[in-house]
Write an enzyme that holds these catalytic residues in place. Structure first.
Site, short mmCIF file in Angstrom:
data_model
loop_
_atom_site.label_atom_id
_atom_site.label_comp_id
_atom_site.label_asym_id
_atom_site.label_seq_id
_atom_site.Cartn_x
_atom_site.Cartn_y
_atom_site.Cartn_z
N ASP A 77 0.85 -1.19 0.00
CA ASP A 77 0.00 0.00 0.00
C ASP A 77 0.89 1.24 0.00
O ASP A 77 1.87 1.31 0.76
CB ASP A 77 -0.90 0.00 1.24
CG ASP A 77 -2.07 0.95 1.12
OD1 ASP A 77 -2.98 0.65 0.33
OD2 ASP A 77 -2.06 1.98 1.80
N ASN A 85 -3.46 12.95 -3.43
CA ASN A 85 -4.62 13.32 -4.25
C ASN A 85 -5.24 14.62 -3.77
O ASN A 85 -5.61 15.50 -4.57
CB ASN A 85 -5.66 12.20 -4.22
CG ASN A 85 -5.35 11.10 -5.22
OD1 ASN A 85 -4.58 11.29 -6.15
ND2 ASN A 85 -5.95 9.94 -5.02
N HIS A 90 -5.63 14.32 -8.68
CA HIS A 90 -5.60 12.90 -9.08
C HIS A 90 -4.58 12.62 -10.17
O HIS A 90 -4.07 11.50 -10.26
CB HIS A 90 -7.00 12.47 -9.54
CG HIS A 90 -7.98 12.38 -8.42
ND1 HIS A 90 -8.06 11.29 -7.59
CD2 HIS A 90 -8.91 13.25 -7.96
CE1 HIS A 90 -9.00 11.47 -6.67
NE2 HIS A 90 -9.52 12.65 -6.88
N ASP A 94 -1.90 9.63 -10.05
CA ASP A 94 -1.65 8.64 -11.09
C ASP A 94 -0.15 8.51 -11.38
O ASP A 94 0.36 7.40 -11.61
CB ASP A 94 -2.38 9.03 -12.38
CG ASP A 94 -3.87 8.78 -12.30
OD1 ASP A 94 -4.32 8.14 -11.33
OD2 ASP A 94 -4.60 9.24 -13.20
N GLU A 120 -4.43 2.55 -4.70
CA GLU A 120 -2.99 2.59 -4.43
C GLU A 120 -2.49 1.27 -3.87
O GLU A 120 -1.42 1.21 -3.27
CB GLU A 120 -2.67 3.72 -3.45
CG GLU A 120 -3.10 3.51 -2.02
CD GLU A 120 -4.55 3.84 -1.74
OE1 GLU A 120 -4.87 4.07 -0.57
OE2 GLU A 120 -5.36 3.87 -2.68
#
Length: 226
Positions: A77, A85, A90, A94, A120
């Site tokens: 994770d 974010n 966002h 990415d 994620e």
């Protein structure tokens, strides 16, 4: 009509069409191969997607039950990803996900499976992985990601870390991919609780047969005796 829809899907995904003569046998086979690849891969990272990962996990559980060889599952994770974010958008998130995916893929062996299982979150299956090697590779993955410096659109340079949890599939025992994933997730939660940016692996002793697996084994034994 179905072929037109398939071509539209591939175009939207940015997939390359085969270079053969359009509608030739080689070209149609190339389109089919591209669709198969698209259905098994995560569009953002190019890693194996969750569906294909779960299939690989089930195959490995069965293999370990038959062969008795050791196998490790890592749940991964990205730390504090929501803050990325929320702060940078966002698109920046990415970029971080893609950078982490690339780093993970650089460390593992060709025989290992690295997947993006959602958001994620990543999963890694390492067949024929001894406990001593598992601890080493988990730490190597953590270190490789911690070296990343990701530049986002604002020009900001972001450092990235991950937390990892690992569990070994029980050897010579009929288990399930769900139980294996639950074990790895428990270790991932422990890594987060202990401060993140670390790897926590279940010891081989803790990988003894669970109550659920004993029930599965007993059910198989009953079926064989009937």
């Amino acid at each position: 009509m179905q072929l037109d829809l398939a071509l539209q899907l591939l175009q939207q995904a940015g997939a390359l069409l085969p270079e053969a003569e359009p509608y030739s046998e080689a070209w149609v086979q190339g389109v089919i191969d591209a669709l198969c690849d698209l259905s098994s891969k995560d569009a953002l990272t190019g890693l194996v997607n969750r569906r294909s990962f779960e299939m690989a996990l089930s195959r490995e559980v069965d293999r370990v039950a038959r062969s008795g060889e050791s196998a490790l599952l890592l749940a991964v994770d990205i730390d504090h990803f929501k803050a990325v974010n929320d702060t940078y958008g966002h698109a920046a998130g990415d970029l971080v996900i893609k950078a982490v995916a690339g780093a993970l893929n650089q460390v593992v062996r060709p025989m290992d499976t690295v997947a993006r299982v959602g958001g994620e979150e990543f999963g890694i299956v390492l067949p024929k992985c001894a406990p001593s090697f598992g601890a080493m590779v988990a730490e190597r993955l953590r270190e490789r990601v911690s070296e990343l410096r990701v530049e986002v659109a604002s020009g900001q340079i972001l450092a990235v870390t991950i937390s990892l949890g690992g569990a070994f599939a029980p050897q010579w025992v009929r288990s399930s991919s769900l139980l294996w994933m639950e074990r790895a997730d428990r270790q991932l939660y422990r890594a987060k609780a202990e401060g993140r940016n670390r790897a926590c692996l279940e010891s081989q002793i803790e990988s003894l047969v669970s109550a659920e697996e004993k029930g599965m084994l007993f059910a198989v034994t009953q079926q064989d005796s009937e």
